[in-house]
Design a protein around this motif. Structure first.
Motif, PDB file in Angstrom:
ATOM      1  N   TRP A   1       1.027  -1.249  -0.262  1.00 53.08           N
ATOM      2  CA  TRP A   1       0.493  -0.226  -0.318  1.00 53.08           C
ATOM      3  C   TRP A   1       0.569   1.262  -0.163  1.00 53.08           C
ATOM      4  O   TRP A   1       0.793   2.446  -0.850  1.00 53.08           O
ATOM      5  CB  TRP A   1      -1.094   0.594   1.024  1.00 53.08           C
ATOM      6  CG  TRP A   1      -1.963  -1.113   1.678  1.00 53.08           C
ATOM      7  CD1 TRP A   1      -2.016  -2.237   1.963  1.00 53.08           C
ATOM      8  CD2 TRP A   1      -2.371  -2.075  -0.135  1.00 53.08           C
ATOM      9  NE1 TRP A   1      -2.564  -3.251   1.928  1.00 53.08           N
ATOM     10  CE2 TRP A   1      -3.239  -2.431   0.333  1.00 53.08           C
ATOM     11  CE3 TRP A   1      -2.970  -1.378  -0.488  1.00 53.08           C
ATOM     12  CZ2 TRP A   1      -4.360  -3.601   0.145  1.00 53.08           C
ATOM     13  CZ3 TRP A   1      -4.130  -2.132  -1.352  1.00 53.08           C
ATOM     14  CH2 TRP A   1      -4.220  -3.318  -1.974  1.00 53.08           C
ATOM     15  N   ARG A   2       1.879   0.833   0.450  1.00 51.62           N
ATOM     16  CA  ARG A   2       3.477   2.211   0.606  1.00 51.62           C
ATOM     17  C   ARG A   2       3.962   2.234  -0.987  1.00 51.62           C
ATOM     18  O   ARG A   2       3.810   3.900  -1.151  1.00 51.62           O
ATOM     19  CB  ARG A   2       3.835   2.080   1.409  1.00 51.62           C
ATOM     20  CG  ARG A   2       5.561   3.138   1.445  1.00 51.62           C
ATOM     21  CD  ARG A   2       6.408   2.621   2.347  1.00 51.62           C
ATOM     22  NE  ARG A   2       7.277   1.036   1.072  1.00 51.62           N
ATOM     23  CZ  ARG A   2       8.222   0.948   1.481  1.00 51.62           C
ATOM     24  NH1 ARG A   2       8.439   0.498   2.895  1.00 51.62           N
ATOM     25  NH2 ARG A   2       7.978  -0.436   0.950  1.00 51.62           N
ATOM     26  N   ASP A   3       3.886   1.540  -1.204  1.00 55.75           N
ATOM     27  CA  ASP A   3       4.188   1.521  -3.042  1.00 55.75           C
ATOM     28  C   ASP A   3       3.031   1.930  -4.049  1.00 55.75           C
ATOM     29  O   ASP A   3       3.943   3.450  -4.226  1.00 55.75           O
ATOM     30  CB  ASP A   3       5.076   0.535  -3.403  1.00 55.75           C
ATOM     31  CG  ASP A   3       6.194  -0.272  -2.511  1.00 55.75           C
ATOM     32  OD1 ASP A   3       6.871   0.759  -1.978  1.00 55.75           O
ATOM     33  OD2 ASP A   3       6.043  -0.504  -2.545  1.00 55.75           O
ATOM     34  N   LEU A   4       2.645   1.715  -3.227  1.00 53.22           N
ATOM     35  CA  LEU A   4       1.180   1.977  -4.478  1.00 53.22           C
ATOM     36  C   LEU A   4       1.211   3.371  -4.411  1.00 53.22           C
ATOM     37  O   LEU A   4       0.345   3.939  -5.190  1.00 53.22           O
ATOM     38  CB  LEU A   4      -0.437   1.775  -3.969  1.00 53.22           C
ATOM     39  CG  LEU A   4      -0.190  -0.126  -4.651  1.00 53.22           C
ATOM     40  CD1 LEU A   4      -1.426  -0.952  -4.669  1.00 53.22           C
ATOM     41  CD2 LEU A   4      -0.292  -0.196  -6.253  1.00 53.22           C
ATOM     42  N   GLY A   5       1.048   3.581  -3.141  1.00 53.02           N
ATOM     43  CA  GLY A   5       0.733   5.366  -2.493  1.00 53.02           C
ATOM     44  C   GLY A   5       1.857   6.964  -3.441  1.00 53.02           C
ATOM     45  O   GLY A   5       2.010   6.853  -4.283  1.00 53.02           O
TER      46      GLY A   5
END
Length: 348
Positions: free
Chosen positions: A52-56
């Motif tokens: 989720w961090r990477d997608l953000g």
């Protein structure tokens, strides 16, 4: 073109202009949607937080998750329909075909589709496993004198055994099948496991405590049955020396979890982009950092990630589901069986 898509195309040799354009268009649409809402994909489970961090960071997607069981996810998709508040979910392998049967999913095949084993995906792309897990024991060394290393050991212990919400949660249901595999049962015959847990209930040793990291940290769980990736993650987050994690030596179950994209998703392209990333090299390594074993075996894991997993020889007697259709029928009967054959002994 972002790193995810470029890497995927180079890795798979699919560097066609048409596919590159499709992926670029998907990214643009996902960025325009700007957010993705998941269910059953919390930060603490299989290291979803890094994905989720990477997608953000890479695509500007805001994220929110509501944790729930596989059955609850499917029921939510079905109940909300066009008023959907969730875009993507992660369900146990046995629940994925049920979601398709109920007509609450939409198909999307990621660029890494061909590297996903046939047994681990729906032919039309409605679901596919992102990672596998094996049922394990986690034992609090401060509360249990002799660590059980097999299902047979459980009967002779003096500690409470927590298994979770059998009949509802995929993890708990899988624990029952794992015990059955170890003691001579199969997808159609769960009686060996039901007998074992009925015995524990009669002894007053079947714990009603939910199997989660908070209860483990508080010392409310003496011994629990859960996926290896959760057990190892919880152990290392709390105190590596305080807990022992083992794969039961007399048998276990290797299964996995699959992404399902809500047919009625308000952010369908963001959900598809999330699946694309989950099945990319970076997404698979993220899952492995959460102790989940990637479904794409071609992914080279960093040495530090490989080192945190359990020894391969512990998995010698673990095996996958062979008859998904029969297991699906058994899971439908399991809630009533658990109540009538096991929990009834707790209520006396």
């Amino acid at each position: 073109m972002k790193q995810l898509f470029t890497a995927s195309l180079i890795t798979l040799g699919l560097g066609t202009l048409a596919q590159a354009a499709d992926l670029s268009e998907l990214e643009s649409k996902a960025r325009a949607e700007g957010q993705v809402y998941s269910v059953g994909m919390p930060d603490s489970w299989a290291n979803w937080k890094d994905t989720w961090r990477d997608l953000g960071d890479q695509y500007g997607l805001k994220h929110q998750d509501t944790d729930m069981s596989s059955a609850q996810e499917i029921a939510k998709f079905a109940a909300e329909k066009e008023d959907a508040t969730a875009d993507i979910g992660d369900v146990g392998a046995a629940f994925a075909p049920i979601a398709v049967q109920q007509g609450v999913t939409q198909a999307y095949k990621p660029t890494t589709w061909d590297e996903i084993p046939e047994w681990a995906k729906d032919k039309d792309g409605h679901w596919m496993l992102g990672y596998t897990g094996t049922i394990a024991f986690i034992v609090n060394n401060e509360l249990v004198n002799k660590v059980p290393t097999s299902w047979a050991d459980l009967r002779d212990g003096d500690y409470q055994v927590a298994v979770g919400d059998v009949g509802v949660a995929a993890q708990a249901n899988s624990a029952i099948l794992a015990a059955s595999f170890a003691m001579g049962g199969d997808e159609s015959d769960l009686s060996p496991a039901l007998d074992l847990f009925a015995d524990l209930a009669k002894q007053g040793r079947l714990s009603p405590v939910d199997v989660n990291i908070a209860n483990l940290e508080k010392g409310e769980i003496e011994m629990a049955v859960l996926w290896d990736f959760n057990a190892l993650n919880y152990r290392d987050q709390i105190d590596r020396d305080r807990f022992t994690v083992v794969i039961p030596s007399d048998g276990s179950l290797i299964s996995g979890y699959a992404t399902i994209i809500n047919k009625y998703a308000k952010h369908p392209n963001a959900a598809k982009l999330a699946r694309e990333y989950i099945l990319s090299d970076a997404g698979q390594i993220n899952l492995a950092r959460g102790y989940a074993r990637p479904i794409r075996t071609s992914v080279a894991l960093p040495e530090d990630v490989q080192a945190q997993l359990l020894p391969n020889d512990m998995y010698a007697k673990a095996r996958p589901i062979e008859d998904f259709g029969t297991w699906e029928q058994s899971t439908k009967r399991l809630p009533r069986q658990w109540q009538s054959q096991v929990l009834i002994h707790q209520q006396r």
